[in-house]
Enzyme design. Structure first.
Site, PDB file in Angstrom:
ATOM      1  N   THR A  42      29.820 -18.498 -15.462  1.00 29.89           N
ATOM      2  CA  THR A  42      28.913 -18.099 -16.532  1.00 29.89           C
ATOM      3  C   THR A  42      27.511 -18.403 -16.045  1.00 29.89           C
ATOM      4  OG1 THR A  42      30.509 -18.523 -18.310  1.00 29.89           O
ATOM      5  CG2 THR A  42      28.181 -18.542 -18.906  1.00 29.89           C
ATOM      6  N   GLU A  54      23.834 -21.950 -26.003  1.00 31.17           N
ATOM      7  CA  GLU A  54      24.403 -21.706 -24.680  1.00 31.17           C
ATOM      8  C   GLU A  54      23.998 -22.761 -23.650  1.00 31.17           C
ATOM      9  OE1 GLU A  54      26.446 -19.183 -23.679  1.00 31.17           O
ATOM     10  OE2 GLU A  54      26.581 -18.300 -25.686  1.00 31.17           O
ATOM     11  N   ASP A  61      36.422 -21.390 -19.337  1.00 31.01           N
ATOM     12  CA  ASP A  61      36.837 -20.582 -20.487  1.00 31.01           C
ATOM     13  C   ASP A  61      37.641 -19.356 -20.060  1.00 31.01           C
ATOM     14  OD1 ASP A  61      34.859 -19.100 -19.296  1.00 31.01           O
ATOM     15  OD2 ASP A  61      33.713 -18.722 -21.134  1.00 31.01           O
TER      16      ASP A  61
END
Length: 278
Positions: free
Chosen positions: A85, A62, A80
């Site tokens: 995020t 990640e 995305d």
């Protein structure tokens, strides 16, 4: 005919000769490793050391770093379709888990620096919008990340939504630490649920190909089926089409039959090499 006394002396001599051998055997038995069934209690992913290993593995994929504790402050839009995020396992503004995190943080610490963004987070939930968030939100997220209470909130939500359900289901399926991690990494990326592209859907697809150990199946065969089912879903989404976190990480451990996920561990993600030595 042997006398009774000779018979006793022979038996006594045999006993004295046998005693050291018996003692040595007992010492060897005492020094031998515990049976696997006894050891298994200590190798679950919820063991603190194993959990830290799991967090390092996820962080390598990640965040391109093993230092997962440095990721409380992480925030970006990775394009995305999930908006922002952020944090230690990628809470997203578009999928609801970031909203739940900030709500939990506000329950723990009313009036915190992120509380004022709750109306905006509720509005953008389900979209990739930054409306009402933007650079000010990014700065305040970084500020909140220095707060122990916010770090606790991230840990709590990680465990509630992702870690605990994944490990619990894996244990019920008869999987050891590697399988528990495979479930955890999948639920972090694909989310909980029962749709075909969620963790539940991936597990269901795998179970059509192989039985879980709890069903009497072979652990390696089932895990291979699970990882293959996950790759199918990953390839359907451009942002996750690189399957190296499966191919050059989890499959490496599976091929080595490292079901307890014991160090040393060496793997690659997105072409970068990593190692956990202890």
């Amino acid at each position: 005919m042997q006398s009774k006394h000779r018979t006793v002396r022979v038996a006594l001599a045999a006993l004295l000769i046998a005693a050291p051998a018996a003692l040595a055997a007992a010492n060897v038995a005492a020094a031998a490793p515990a049976p696997a069934a006894v050891q298994a209690k200590a190798v679950g992913l919820d063991d603190p050391h194993k959990k830290d290993i799991a967090m390092q593995l996820v962080s390598s994929a990640e965040n391109s770093s093993l230092d997962w504790k440095a990721q409380y402050k992480y925030i970006e839009d990775i394009k995305d379709g999930r908006g922002y995020t952020a944090g230690i396992i990628g809470f997203c503004s578009g999928t609801g888990d970031m909203l739940e995190l900030v709500e939990h943080y506000t329950d723990l610490k009313p009036g915190n620096v992120l509380a004022k963004y709750l109306p905006a987070l509720r509005k953008v939930n389900g979209t990739d919008s930054h409306s009402g968030l933007g650079s000010a939100f990014e700065r305040d997220w970084a500020t909140a990340a220095k707060d122990d209470v916010f770090q606790k909130a991230q840990n709590d939500e990680r465990d509630r939504v992702y870690f605990n359900p994944a490990v619990s289901q894996a244990k019920a399926d008869g999987l050891r630490a590697l399988g528990q991690f495979a479930y955890y990494d999948a639920i972090v990326m694909h989310g909980p649920g029962t749709s075909s592209d969620s963790f539940g859907g991936i597990r269901k697809a795998a179970m059509k190909k192989a039985k879980t150990p709890a069903q009497g199946g072979d652990e390696a065969t089932y895990l291979k089926a699970f990882l293959e089912a996950r790759k199918v879903i990953m390839k359907q989404e451009e942002a996750h089409a690189d399957t190296s976190r499966v191919d050059t990480e989890q499959t490496v451990f599976l091929n080595a039959k490292n079901f307890d996920l014991n160090p040393p561990l060496k793997w690659k993600v997105y072409g970068d090499s990593y190692a956990i030595n202890s």
